[in-house]
Scaffold this active site. Structure first.
Site, PDB file in Angstrom:
ATOM      1  CB  THR A  73      -0.924   0.024   1.233  1.00  0.00           C
ATOM      2  OG1 THR A  73      -1.762  -1.120   1.218  1.00  0.00           O
ATOM      3  CG2 THR A  73      -1.772   1.284   1.253  1.00  0.00           C
ATOM      4  CG  ASP A  91      -6.250   2.075   1.216  1.00  0.00           C
ATOM      5  OD1 ASP A  91      -7.383   2.049   1.731  1.00  0.00           O
ATOM      6  OD2 ASP A  91      -5.372   1.242   1.482  1.00  0.00           O
ATOM      7  CG  ASP A 133     -10.984   1.106   4.754  1.00  0.00           C
ATOM      8  OD1 ASP A 133     -12.115   1.290   5.243  1.00  0.00           O
ATOM      9  OD2 ASP A 133     -10.397   0.014   4.830  1.00  0.00           O
TER      10      ASP A 133
END
Length: 330
Positions: free
Chosen positions: A115, A167, A190
């Site tokens: 990520t 994200d 999220d």
């Protein structure tokens, strides 16, 4: 005759020297122009960032003309007081397409990017401003894909767009302060997440799928996390079951006040991320919201509704008074 010719050549040489353009000093507090068509000082934003002087005490503007800039950018920690300003928010676009599941065999003991390496723009420096520009991660929906990754303190974003899926915006360092004014942020899951203190004023937040708006990871002992004030929470067509947030870490702090919540927001409002213990620590708060998703009757019992007196105390000056007086809303 020969003497006359020599005199003329000498005169031309002197005139030429006087007319020669003065070399630009990048240490001066001038505006740097970036344009893909070659009419600016640079064709790429990274080149403009690279000539900025370390630890500047004056304000430096990088003005980016309309265009699509495919760049993966870092504003390093030794750069301060820089403003990146686009000519047109919707048509000045910084874009990249990394996602977490891209294979990268150069990474030690890892075969995917992960990520936190997927950002399009990473801001490590303090006192950075972005205006009128789009930051996009246009990777396919194959994993987490960060558009904006922040680590600096006192960061301001005005009239910007942040585009992505899972994200999209990562506020990466605890006790850093971020101010988003009149911005547009979209994503799937999220898509606003991390431990920072961030105030979102007058922003439009768009759910692109049935999932979660926020995943705060506010640490224990940090008084505030995410505050959304006068924002609109909207969705794509067909999206009808979204939560305002779930706690990435137990002490997550997220407040929605004076916001318009679309009908896609679930009646319970908040999710415990599958851990009942989070219900004892997470700080999920609302005040004076409106819209079909703002009804409080079905909210989870472990969330809180502020009183008018309590809400009046929550201002940018209060929220950002962590270590020094900083109020970008003034």
């Amino acid at each position: 005759m020969k003497k006359t010719i020599l005199s003329l050549l000498a005169l031309l040489a002197v005139t030429g020297l006087q007319a020669a353009p003065k070399e630009k000093s990048w240490d001066n507090p001038d505006t740097i122009f970036v344009s893909r068509d070659g009419t600016g000082d640079f064709r790429n934003i990274d080149e403009a960032i690279d000539v900025c002087r370390a630890f500047m005490e004056y304000h430096k503007v990088i003005y980016v003309k309309k265009g699509v800039y495919k760049e993966k950018l870092i504003i390093p920690s030794f750069l301060t007081n820089i403003e990146i300003c686009g000519e047109d928010r919707d048509n000045t676009i910084i874009t990249y397409d990394d996602h977490a599941n891209i294979k990268n065999f150069d990474l030690p003991n890892k075969h995917t990017l992960g990520t936190f390496r997927t950002y399009t723009l990473k801001i490590e420096g303090n006192d950075i401003v972005l205006k009128n520009i789009t930051i996009e991660n246009n990777a396919a929906r194959l994993g987490q894909a960060v558009a904006l990754h922040t680590e600096g303190d006192r960061l301001t974003f005005v009239n910007c767009r942040f585009l992505g899926n899972q994200d999209t915006v990562y506020t990466g360092i605890a006790n850093t302060r971020l101010y988003f004014k009149d911005c547009y942020i979209e994503g799937t899951t999220d898509f606003i997440f991390g431990p920072s203190i961030a105030w979102f004023e007058g922003c439009t937040i768009k759910n692109k799928s049935n999932s979660y708006v926020t995943a705060a990871s506010t640490p224990d002992g940090q008084k505030y996390g995410y505050v959304f004030n006068n924002c609109r929470i909207i969705c794509d067509e067909g999206v009808d079951k979204c939560y305002l947030g779930r706690p990435w870490r137990p002490y997550a702090y997220t407040l929605f006040m004076n916001c318009e919540l679309g009908k896609h927001i679930r009646p319970e409002g908040w999710h415990n991320w599958g851990k009942t213990s989070n219900e004892q620590t997470a700080r999920y708060i609302e005040y004076n919201n409106r819209g079909e998703g703002a009804a409080t009757a079905g909210r989870v019992g472990w969330s809180k509704q502020l009183t008018k007196k309590e809400a009046a105390k929550i201002t940018p000056a209060e929220v950002f008074s962590l270590t020094s007086n900083w109020n970008p809303a003034e």
